[in-house]
Scaffold this motif. Structure first.
Motif, PDB file in Angstrom:
ATOM      1  N   SER A 135       7.658  15.596  -8.556  1.00  0.00           N
ATOM      2  CA  SER A 135       7.259  16.914  -8.046  1.00  0.00           C
ATOM      3  C   SER A 135       5.862  16.941  -8.083  1.00  0.00           C
ATOM      4  N   VAL A 136       5.293  17.504  -7.184  1.00  0.00           N
ATOM      5  CA  VAL A 136       3.654  17.454  -6.739  1.00  0.00           C
ATOM      6  C   VAL A 136       3.444  19.114  -6.567  1.00  0.00           C
ATOM      7  N   TYR A 137       2.518  19.453  -7.186  1.00  0.00           N
ATOM      8  CA  TYR A 137       2.012  20.988  -7.030  1.00  0.00           C
ATOM      9  C   TYR A 137       0.578  20.651  -6.109  1.00  0.00           C
ATOM     10  N   SER A 138       0.588  21.464  -4.767  1.00  0.00           N
ATOM     11  CA  SER A 138      -0.289  21.637  -3.913  1.00  0.00           C
ATOM     12  C   SER A 138      -1.154  22.870  -4.333  1.00  0.00           C
ATOM     13  N   TYR A 139      -2.305  22.558  -4.793  1.00  0.00           N
ATOM     14  CA  TYR A 139      -3.187  23.851  -4.774  1.00  0.00           C
ATOM     15  C   TYR A 139      -3.617  24.597  -3.599  1.00  0.00           C
ATOM     16  N   ASN A 182      -7.451  17.778  -6.225  1.00  0.00           N
ATOM     17  CA  ASN A 182      -7.152  17.820  -7.447  1.00  0.00           C
ATOM     18  C   ASN A 182      -6.403  16.751  -8.037  1.00  0.00           C
ATOM     19  N   GLY A 183      -5.901  15.937  -7.252  1.00  0.00           N
ATOM     20  CA  GLY A 183      -5.140  14.548  -7.682  1.00  0.00           C
ATOM     21  C   GLY A 183      -3.786  14.858  -7.855  1.00  0.00           C
ATOM     22  N   ASN A 184      -3.028  15.815  -7.353  1.00  0.00           N
ATOM     23  CA  ASN A 184      -1.847  16.071  -7.743  1.00  0.00           C
ATOM     24  C   ASN A 184      -0.882  15.075  -7.013  1.00  0.00           C
ATOM     25  N   ALA A 185      -1.346  14.844  -5.635  1.00  0.00           N
ATOM     26  CA  ALA A 185      -0.428  13.845  -4.911  1.00  0.00           C
ATOM     27  C   ALA A 185      -0.713  12.308  -5.505  1.00  0.00           C
ATOM     28  N   VAL A 186      -1.617  11.971  -5.910  1.00  0.00           N
ATOM     29  CA  VAL A 186      -2.157  10.832  -6.641  1.00  0.00           C
ATOM     30  C   VAL A 186      -1.156  10.560  -7.810  1.00  0.00           C
ATOM     31  N   ARG A 187      -1.352  11.638  -8.783  1.00  0.00           N
ATOM     32  CA  ARG A 187      -0.528  11.702 -10.014  1.00  0.00           C
ATOM     33  C   ARG A 187       1.056  11.495  -9.594  1.00  0.00           C
ATOM     34  N   ASP A 232       5.918  -5.725  -7.533  1.00  0.00           N
ATOM     35  CA  ASP A 232       4.886  -4.882  -6.622  1.00  0.00           C
ATOM     36  C   ASP A 232       3.520  -4.978  -7.460  1.00  0.00           C
ATOM     37  N   ARG A 233       2.562  -5.099  -6.679  1.00  0.00           N
ATOM     38  CA  ARG A 233       1.163  -4.719  -7.331  1.00  0.00           C
ATOM     39  C   ARG A 233       0.668  -3.945  -5.963  1.00  0.00           C
ATOM     40  N   VAL A 234       0.418  -2.439  -6.287  1.00  0.00           N
ATOM     41  CA  VAL A 234       0.267  -1.585  -5.200  1.00  0.00           C
ATOM     42  C   VAL A 234      -1.082  -0.863  -5.391  1.00  0.00           C
ATOM     43  N   LEU A 235      -1.358  -0.512  -4.259  1.00  0.00           N
ATOM     44  CA  LEU A 235      -2.727   0.286  -3.832  1.00  0.00           C
ATOM     45  C   LEU A 235      -2.376   1.535  -3.565  1.00  0.00           C
ATOM     46  N   ILE A 236      -2.712   2.606  -4.110  1.00  0.00           N
ATOM     47  CA  ILE A 236      -2.441   3.925  -3.415  1.00  0.00           C
ATOM     48  C   ILE A 236      -3.699   4.249  -2.720  1.00  0.00           C
ATOM     49  N   VAL A 237      -3.286   4.871  -1.674  1.00  0.00           N
ATOM     50  CA  VAL A 237      -4.389   4.962  -0.566  1.00  0.00           C
ATOM     51  C   VAL A 237      -4.199   6.631  -0.144  1.00  0.00           C
ATOM     52  N   ASP A 238      -5.324   7.300   0.075  1.00  0.00           N
ATOM     53  CA  ASP A 238      -5.139   8.577   0.548  1.00  0.00           C
ATOM     54  C   ASP A 238      -6.263   8.922   1.548  1.00  0.00           C
ATOM     55  N   VAL A 296       0.888  -1.039  -0.022  1.00  0.00           N
ATOM     56  CA  VAL A 296       0.142   0.031  -0.049  1.00  0.00           C
ATOM     57  C   VAL A 296       1.008   1.189   0.061  1.00  0.00           C
ATOM     58  N   LEU A 297       0.675   2.357  -0.880  1.00  0.00           N
ATOM     59  CA  LEU A 297       1.550   3.286  -0.959  1.00  0.00           C
ATOM     60  C   LEU A 297       0.637   4.651  -0.691  1.00  0.00           C
ATOM     61  N   THR A 298       1.086   5.434   0.106  1.00  0.00           N
ATOM     62  CA  THR A 298       0.646   6.815   0.413  1.00  0.00           C
ATOM     63  C   THR A 298       1.516   8.055   0.642  1.00  0.00           C
ATOM     64  N   VAL A 299       1.371   9.169   0.730  1.00  0.00           N
ATOM     65  CA  VAL A 299       2.271  10.241   0.925  1.00  0.00           C
ATOM     66  C   VAL A 299       2.023  10.781   2.511  1.00  0.00           C
ATOM     67  N   GLU A 300       3.029  11.244   3.066  1.00  0.00           N
ATOM     68  CA  GLU A 300       2.913  11.665   4.312  1.00  0.00           C
ATOM     69  C   GLU A 300       2.176  13.079   4.106  1.00  0.00           C
ATOM     70  N   SER A 301       1.660  13.487   5.195  1.00  0.00           N
ATOM     71  CA  SER A 301       1.327  12.765   6.663  1.00  0.00           C
ATOM     72  C   SER A 301      -0.027  12.484   6.729  1.00  0.00           C
ATOM     73  N   SER A 302      -1.173  13.046   6.162  1.00  0.00           N
ATOM     74  CA  SER A 302      -2.270  12.458   6.841  1.00  0.00           C
ATOM     75  C   SER A 302      -2.939  11.405   6.146  1.00  0.00           C
ATOM     76  N   GLY A 303      -2.120  11.062   5.219  1.00  0.00           N
ATOM     77  CA  GLY A 303      -2.521   9.562   4.363  1.00  0.00           C
ATOM     78  C   GLY A 303      -2.133   8.342   5.067  1.00  0.00           C
ATOM     79  N   ILE A 304      -1.189   8.593   6.080  1.00  0.00           N
ATOM     80  CA  ILE A 304      -0.477   7.356   6.666  1.00  0.00           C
ATOM     81  C   ILE A 304      -1.480   6.554   7.549  1.00  0.00           C
ATOM     82  N   ALA A 305      -2.385   7.170   8.298  1.00  0.00           N
ATOM     83  CA  ALA A 305      -3.144   6.697   9.158  1.00  0.00           C
ATOM     84  C   ALA A 305      -4.027   5.572   8.458  1.00  0.00           C
ATOM     85  N   ILE A 306      -4.726   6.138   7.448  1.00  0.00           N
ATOM     86  CA  ILE A 306      -5.431   5.141   6.672  1.00  0.00           C
ATOM     87  C   ILE A 306      -4.899   4.091   5.976  1.00  0.00           C
TER      88      ILE A 306
END
Ligand code: G4P
Length: 196
Positions: free
Chosen positions: A100-104, A134-139, A123-129, A59-69
């Motif tokens: 690089s990620v742009y945060s609106y 806007n989807g920039n973190a996921v992209r 790896d077969r990966v599930l992105i979780v957030d 499972v893959l996310t980006v810090e910080s608030s995605g981590i718990a879920i």
């Protein structure tokens, strides 16, 4: 077959969430600053149910608030959870995948990095957030998976802001995006959810 919407999450958003100016949904009482531990495990189990047949390895996310879920989903799927770091730290290996990620929300571009040791072409990966806006973190996370040659199985999101369009854009590209609640409109008096 059940859909992906989680009634209990919608109810919690209605009773505990607040809408702030700038189209921000505040859920700090159970999902962000304070985490409702039992509830986050229910979210994790629901994500695992949706993707149980997909042979996910990470499972893959980006810090910080995605981590718990993401950890809750990783526990329920019995796989490791990786999170992309936003800031270089001394204990980060030198070999990293970056994007690089742009945060609106914050109006700035930042770099995310995942250690090469933790992701491979097997790896077969599930992105979780927690949020899909806007989807920039996921992209950014998707670019890292491409670099690693890992397979993207799909995305699991707690709260999608449907009116910002990213979820539907990803779905139109054939990516499986499962959101447990989709907010299609919100004002300080009401929140409208998308039906199944
Ligand atoms: P995107 O990742 O989908 O492109 O969205 P955007 O740049 O707009 O979002 C930036 C940050 O704001 C993300 O967290 C995202 O999770 C969060 N966010 C977006 N909309 C909302 C909202 O309505 N409510 C809340 N609570 N958060 C929202 P981040 O900057 O990566 O920070 P964090 O994960 O460290 O908290």
């Amino acid at each position: 077959m059940q859909g992906s919407r989680m009634k209990a999450l919608e109810e919690k958003i209605l009773t505990e969430g607040t809408v702030l100016p700038g189209n921000v949904l505040k859920v700090g009482g159970f999902l962000n600053q304070q985490i409702d531990s039992d509830f986050i495990m229910e979210i994790g189990k629901e994500i695992a149910r949706l993707y149980e047949s997909e042979h996910i390895t990470r499972v893959l996310t980006v810090e910080s608030s995605g981590i718990a879920i993401a950890v809750a989903a990783g526990i329920a799927l019995h796989v490791p959870c990786i999170f992309a770091k936003k800031h270089r730290s001394a204990n980060m290996p030198r070999e990293v995948y970056t994007a690089s990620v742009y945060s609106y929300t914050h109006r700035e571009t930042y770099e995310i990095a995942v250690a090469k040791d933790y992701l491979s072409s097997a790896d077969r990966v599930l992105i979780v957030d927690d949020f899909l806006a806007n989807g920039n973190a996921v992209r950014g996370l998707m670019r890292i998976l491409e670099d690693a040659g890992a397979q993207l199985v799909g995305c699991a999101i707690a709260i999608e802001k449907g009116f910002q369009g990213a979820g539907d854009e990803l779905r139109a590209k054939g990516i499986r995006v499962e959101s447990l609640a989709i907010v299609d409109a919100m004002t300080d008096e009401s929140v409208r959810f998308r039906a199944q």
